[in-house]
Design a protein around this motif. Structure first.
Motif, PDB file in Angstrom:
ATOM      1  N   MET A  10       0.845  -1.191   0.000  1.00 58.10           N
ATOM      2  CA  MET A  10       0.000   0.000   0.000  1.00 58.10           C
ATOM      3  C   MET A  10       0.880   1.240   0.000  1.00 58.10           C
ATOM      4  SD  MET A  10      -3.117  -1.024  -0.149  1.00 58.10           S
ATOM      5  CE  MET A  10      -3.956   0.537   0.197  1.00 58.10           C
ATOM      6  N   ARG A  11       0.362   2.267  -0.639  1.00 61.89           N
ATOM      7  CA  ARG A  11       1.113   3.518  -0.765  1.00 61.89           C
ATOM      8  C   ARG A  11       0.222   4.711  -0.451  1.00 61.89           C
ATOM      9  NH1 ARG A  11       4.867   2.975  -6.258  1.00 61.89           N
ATOM     10  NH2 ARG A  11       6.327   1.494  -5.374  1.00 61.89           N
ATOM     11  N   TRP A  12       0.877   5.756   0.020  1.00 64.56           N
ATOM     12  CA  TRP A  12       0.253   7.066   0.126  1.00 64.56           C
ATOM     13  C   TRP A  12       0.981   7.998  -0.843  1.00 64.56           C
ATOM     14  CZ3 TRP A  12      -4.140   8.380   2.556  1.00 64.56           C
ATOM     15  CH2 TRP A  12      -4.628   7.545   3.582  1.00 64.56           C
ATOM     16  N   TYR A  13       0.210   8.718  -1.610  1.00 62.83           N
ATOM     17  CA  TYR A  13       0.707   9.740  -2.503  1.00 62.83           C
ATOM     18  C   TYR A  13       0.077  11.081  -2.094  1.00 62.83           C
ATOM     19  CZ  TYR A  13       2.299   6.199  -5.911  1.00 62.83           C
ATOM     20  OH  TYR A  13       2.940   5.161  -6.543  1.00 62.83           O
ATOM     21  N   ARG A  14       0.654  12.153  -2.606  1.00 64.20           N
ATOM     22  CA  ARG A  14       0.032  13.452  -2.433  1.00 64.20           C
ATOM     23  C   ARG A  14       0.223  14.292  -3.692  1.00 64.20           C
ATOM     24  NH1 ARG A  14       3.971  16.136   2.214  1.00 64.20           N
ATOM     25  NH2 ARG A  14       5.803  16.460   0.897  1.00 64.20           N
ATOM     26  N   GLN A  15      -0.692  15.214  -3.877  1.00 67.67           N
ATOM     27  CA  GLN A  15      -0.603  16.120  -5.024  1.00 67.67           C
ATOM     28  C   GLN A  15      -1.000  17.515  -4.567  1.00 67.67           C
ATOM     29  OE1 GLN A  15      -2.814  14.951  -8.535  1.00 67.67           O
ATOM     30  NE2 GLN A  15      -1.492  16.203  -9.817  1.00 67.67           N
TER      31      GLN A  15
ATOM     32  N   LYS B 246       1.284  20.835  -9.003  1.00 73.00           N
ATOM     33  CA  LYS B 246       2.435  19.922  -8.946  1.00 73.00           C
ATOM     34  C   LYS B 246       2.006  18.518  -9.322  1.00 73.00           C
ATOM     35  CE  LYS B 246       5.130  22.450  -5.503  1.00 73.00           C
ATOM     36  NZ  LYS B 246       5.917  22.330  -4.243  1.00 73.00           N
ATOM     37  N   GLU B 247       2.998  17.715  -9.645  1.00 72.54           N
ATOM     38  CA  GLU B 247       2.726  16.319  -9.970  1.00 72.54           C
ATOM     39  C   GLU B 247       2.470  15.516  -8.692  1.00 72.54           C
ATOM     40  OE1 GLU B 247       5.377  15.920 -14.084  1.00 72.54           O
ATOM     41  OE2 GLU B 247       5.828  14.681 -12.336  1.00 72.54           O
TER      42      GLU B 247
END
Length: 118
Positions: free
Chosen positions: A33-38, A42-43
């Motif tokens: 599992m991953r957490w990303y942010r935007q 921004k990318e």
């Protein structure tokens, strides 16, 4: 398949938030599992990664030492504890189910907004 993030909000610099991502419809324990942010303009960036059994974690340099990813396979839920928050942590945070055989995130949540401001 559903991934539902919660726990976002407005917090002052130096504060803490705990994000949750409750999942259903797939074999949670089979996926890292991953957490990303935007952030606006921004990318999307990878923030944290945890292996399927929770035995290994990785973090972006910008959050290492401040954020902690964890998971509860009995609850099909992944968490992101965020401490010492900074204004530059302001973003929409997304959880994702990563499949090594797929080579990418296979399932995404809808995102939760985190705003760090005084």
């Amino acid at each position: 398949v559903q991934l539902v993030e919660s726990g976002g909000g407005l917090v002052q610099p130096g504060g803490s938030l705990r994000l949750s991502c409750a999942t259903s419809g797939f074999t949670f324990s089979a996926y890292a599992m991953r957490w990303y942010r935007q952030a606006p303009g921004k990318e999307r960036e990878l923030v944290a990664h945890i292996t399927n059994a929770g035995g290994s974690t990785n973090y972006a340099a910008s959050v290492k030492g401040r954020f902690t990813i964890s998971r509860d396979n009995a609850k099909n839920t992944v968490y992101l504890q965020m401490n010492s928050l900074k204004p530059e942590d302001t973003a929409v945070y997304y959880c994702g189910a990563y499949s090594s055989s797929y080579g990418n995130v296979k399932y995404w949540g809808q995102g939760t907004q985190v705003a760090v401001s005084s």
